[in-house]
Each structure stands twice: as structure tokens, then as C-alpha cells.
Design an enzyme around this catalytic site. Structure first.
Site, PDB file in Angstrom:
ATOM      1  N   ARG A  77       0.832  -1.210   0.000  1.00  0.00           N
ATOM      2  CA  ARG A  77       0.000   0.000   0.000  1.00  0.00           C
ATOM      3  C   ARG A  77       0.864   1.255   0.000  1.00  0.00           C
ATOM      4  O   ARG A  77       0.985   1.945  -1.005  1.00  0.00           O
ATOM      5  CB  ARG A  77      -0.949  -0.015   1.217  1.00  0.00           C
ATOM      6  CG  ARG A  77      -2.105   0.997   1.132  1.00  0.00           C
ATOM      7  CD  ARG A  77      -1.750   2.429   1.482  1.00  0.00           C
ATOM      8  NE  ARG A  77      -1.202   2.597   2.816  1.00  0.00           N
ATOM      9  CZ  ARG A  77      -0.810   3.773   3.305  1.00  0.00           C
ATOM     10  NH1 ARG A  77      -0.883   4.876   2.559  1.00  0.00           N
ATOM     11  NH2 ARG A  77      -0.287   3.865   4.518  1.00  0.00           N
ATOM     12  N   ASP A  78       1.511   1.540   1.100  1.00  0.00           N
ATOM     13  CA  ASP A  78       2.277   2.780   1.196  1.00  0.00           C
ATOM     14  C   ASP A  78       3.513   2.752   0.304  1.00  0.00           C
ATOM     15  O   ASP A  78       3.967   3.787  -0.186  1.00  0.00           O
ATOM     16  CB  ASP A  78       2.684   3.028   2.655  1.00  0.00           C
ATOM     17  CG  ASP A  78       3.059   4.475   2.918  1.00  0.00           C
ATOM     18  OD1 ASP A  78       2.882   5.309   2.020  1.00  0.00           O
ATOM     19  OD2 ASP A  78       3.521   4.776   4.034  1.00  0.00           O
ATOM     20  N   HIS A 120       5.349   4.524  12.456  1.00  0.00           N
ATOM     21  CA  HIS A 120       5.467   4.514  10.999  1.00  0.00           C
ATOM     22  C   HIS A 120       6.407   5.658  10.612  1.00  0.00           C
ATOM     23  O   HIS A 120       6.063   6.827  10.773  1.00  0.00           O
ATOM     24  CB  HIS A 120       4.077   4.725  10.388  1.00  0.00           C
ATOM     25  CG  HIS A 120       4.055   4.763   8.893  1.00  0.00           C
ATOM     26  ND1 HIS A 120       3.602   3.704   8.133  1.00  0.00           N
ATOM     27  CD2 HIS A 120       4.403   5.733   8.000  1.00  0.00           C
ATOM     28  CE1 HIS A 120       3.669   4.023   6.847  1.00  0.00           C
ATOM     29  NE2 HIS A 120       4.162   5.251   6.740  1.00  0.00           N
ATOM     30  N   CYS A 157       4.027   9.774   0.037  1.00  0.00           N
ATOM     31  CA  CYS A 157       2.645  10.214   0.118  1.00  0.00           C
ATOM     32  C   CYS A 157       2.352  11.169  -1.032  1.00  0.00           C
ATOM     33  O   CYS A 157       3.044  12.176  -1.201  1.00  0.00           O
ATOM     34  CB  CYS A 157       2.372  10.913   1.455  1.00  0.00           C
ATOM     35  SG  CYS A 157       0.685  11.558   1.608  1.00  0.00           S
ATOM     36  N   ASN A 186       9.533   4.793   2.903  1.00  0.00           N
ATOM     37  CA  ASN A 186       9.422   4.258   4.261  1.00  0.00           C
ATOM     38  C   ASN A 186      10.758   3.658   4.700  1.00  0.00           C
ATOM     39  O   ASN A 186      11.636   3.376   3.883  1.00  0.00           O
ATOM     40  CB  ASN A 186       8.381   3.137   4.285  1.00  0.00           C
ATOM     41  CG  ASN A 186       6.984   3.621   3.993  1.00  0.00           C
ATOM     42  OD1 ASN A 186       6.249   4.024   4.876  1.00  0.00           O
ATOM     43  ND2 ASN A 186       6.596   3.580   2.728  1.00  0.00           N
TER      44      ASN A 186
END
Length: 313
Positions: free
Chosen positions: A15-16, A208, A241, A250
Site C-alpha cells: 500500500r504505502d 510509521h 505520500c 518508508n
């Protein structure tokens, strides 16, 4: 003393890790990424996000991807949702085990990211947790831009603690603190994790981090030392993002596993399989990825973070 402690890891790469990619990754490759994450030991995976496909086209295949998830009673599949509509979509699939709700610390980011003020985003997140519970699923709340906002700058720690206390009233599985734009520093992280833990009682704290300014791994270590129970990471260090200018990847799964396991903190992940999966992902993305451990020689040669046995796929 952290030796012999265990920290849970959540793989957020599907996802991210992928949401900010300009080239659309095939649904088949996303499913393979999830399969490989299970093989290297992950038991909670953020598989996709049920958001407006026009705003995040990379995740427009959410429902299709979910049909391809392996049937695993020991794996929790998380779907990120921002509002009631997204929650209903995720629950309707019948395959999402946990809804990940997001609230934000600043109005500026909240309006750009999800069309809500900060307080409205918190109310929506609490409603999402309630919907998840009514459906017999899990729900967690992430406080985004907890360490800084790309539009408003510094975020007061009292603001984050207050939001965490209010979020705890919904009794989510956990409360996550997200450094959405990678501005956090270890002392700030330790202080915030400690204060939030004190404010929310027995609820676990999840963290996170983005490695935008090179402090991601140091922040992981500070958070774990301060009592964080769960750490998000993305295979290869992919991520970003779409609504936060300059937000880089990340913290890489393989780098976090190496850091924690070498310090005596168990993650339950097998580093050789993580590195193998990172090599596959590098080929799939057709470019070098930010992670460091998957580029370096193995050390020590007999180092097996998961012990003598690899996790069962």
C-alpha cells in the site's frame, strides 16, 4: 534492556510502498509481493487502500487484489480507509481483516489528504473503528503528520497526545504515530512515544517512519526503546505520500530487521528471505531501491535473525 524482546512488524509495501509510484504496478505483482511477505514471516500486511481511484490510481485495483490474497488464518490483511465509504468498500470484500483509519494533526494536510479538518478526520477514524467492530473485524487508528506537517511545520506534542487520548476512546487495536514526511528525530520520537503510551493506557503504540532525512532507522530504535510494540516497514524502502511534497520512502523492511535482530530484538522475520524478496522487487520495479541491507554482503555469514528455522510460508 531490550534483549530477548519481540517487536511486531507490519509490511506496508503493497500500500504505502506503491501508492506514490508513477508507473502502475500490475495486480499480479502486488499479489506476489504479498505472498513473498508472508513467506519471510510477516503476519500483518497493509495490502491496499480503499480510496478514490482518481486520486490514487496506483491502488485502483483494491477489490481485484483482495480476491487474490492467499487464504491464511494466521495473517491479518489490513485495508487503509479514510471515510465511511472506504470502510464499507473494504468490509464488502469479506477478505479484509482490519481497517486502518487515519486522522491528521493539521487542518491544512487533512483537507488536502482526505477533504477533512483535523477534528473531522479524528471523528471519521473513530467511526471507522466502530464500523469494523460491528462487522466483527479489527480497527486501528493512525495519527498522520504526528512529527511535523508539510504545510504548517512543527506540530505540538500536546496536540498529538490529546488526539491519541481521544482516539483511545474508540478502543482501536492500537494507535500509530506516523512521521508522514520524515522530519522526526530520535529524542522527539522517544518523548512522543513515551507520552502517548502514558496517555492511552494499555493500548499498544505502533510507529510509521519515512526516511526522508536519513533519521528513519534511528527513529525506529528510539521508538522501540520507548516501548513501541509494532513497527511499519516497506520492502526495499519504497514509499511516499502523494499529498505530502517531498515525502520519500518508508524505512526498509530489511534494514529494520537487521537493526533490531542484531540488537537482540526479535521481529519474527527471516532476513535472507527478505533480501531475496527485495531482489525480486528491484527487478519488478526496474530500478535500484533505497534499502541498504539488501545491497550489502551478508554479515555475519551465519546470521539468521529468525533462529535456526525459516518461517513457514
Amino acid at each position: 534492556m531490550l534483549k530477548n524482546r519481540r517487536v511486531e512488524m507490519v509490511e506496508v509495501g503493497p500500500r504505502d510502498g506503491l501508492q506514490n509510484e508513477s508507473t502502475i504496478v500490475s495486480t499480479v505483482d502486488k499479489a506476489e509481493l504479498i505472498r513473498r511477505a508472508i513467506a519471510y514471516g510477516v503476519r500483518r500486511i497493509e495490502v491496499t487502500s480503499f480510496v478514490n481511484p482518481r486520486r490514487v490510481p496506483q491502488l485502483a485495483d483494491a477489490e481485484e487484489l483482495v480476491t487474490m490474497l492467499p487464504e491464511r488464518g494466521d495473517v491479518t490483511y489490513i485495508g487503509l480507509v479514510l471515510n465511511r465509504r472506504g470502510a464499507e468498500r473494504a468490509l464488502a470484500t469479506g477478505r479484509i481483516d482490519e481497517l486502518g483509519a487515519v486522522c491528521v494533526t493539521s487542518d491544512s494536510f487533512g483537507i488536502r489528504n482526505q477533504g477533512q479538518t483535523s477534528d473531522e478526520s479524528l471523528a471519521a477514524a473513530m467511526e471507522i473503528v466502530a464500523l469494523a467492530k460491528q462487522a466483527g473485524r479489527g480497527g486501528q487508528i493512525t495519527i498522520a503528520t504526528a512529527f511535523g506537517c508539510p504545510f504548517e511545520g512543527e506540530v505540538a506534542i500536546d496536540r498529538v497526545v490529546d488526539m491519541a487520548k481521544r482516539a483511545a476512546d474508540a478502543m482501536p487495536r492500537e494507535i500509530a504515530l506516523a512521521d508522514t514526511i520524515g522530519v522526526g528525530a530520535p529524542a522527539q520520537v522517544a518523548d512522543m512515544v513515551g507520552r502517548v503510551r502514558e496517555a492511552i493506557g494499555n493500548l499498544p503504540v505502533r510507529v510509521h517512519f519515512h526516511n526522508t532525512r536519513g533519521t528513519g532507522l534511528a527513529n525506529v530504535w528510539a521508538a522501540v526503546n520507548a516501548g513501541a510494540a509494532t513497527v511499519d516497514a516497506s520492502l526495499g524502502g519504497l514509499g511516499g505520500c502523494p499529498f505530502a511534497p517531498g515525502a520519500a520512502g518508508n524505512v526498509p523492511t530489511e534494514d529494520v530487521v537487521y537493526l533490531l535482530e542484531r540488537c537482540g530484538v526479535s521481529t519474527g522475520l527471516a532476513l535472507p528471505q527478505v533480501v531475496e524478496a527485495a531482489a525480486w522487487l528491484t527487478e519488478a520495479m526496474d530500478r535500484p531501491l533505497p534499502a541498504m541491507v539488501s545491497k550489502a554482503p551478508g554479515f555475519p555469514m551465519d546470521f539468521r535473525p529468525f533462529g535456526d528455522q525459516a518461517p513457514k510460508a
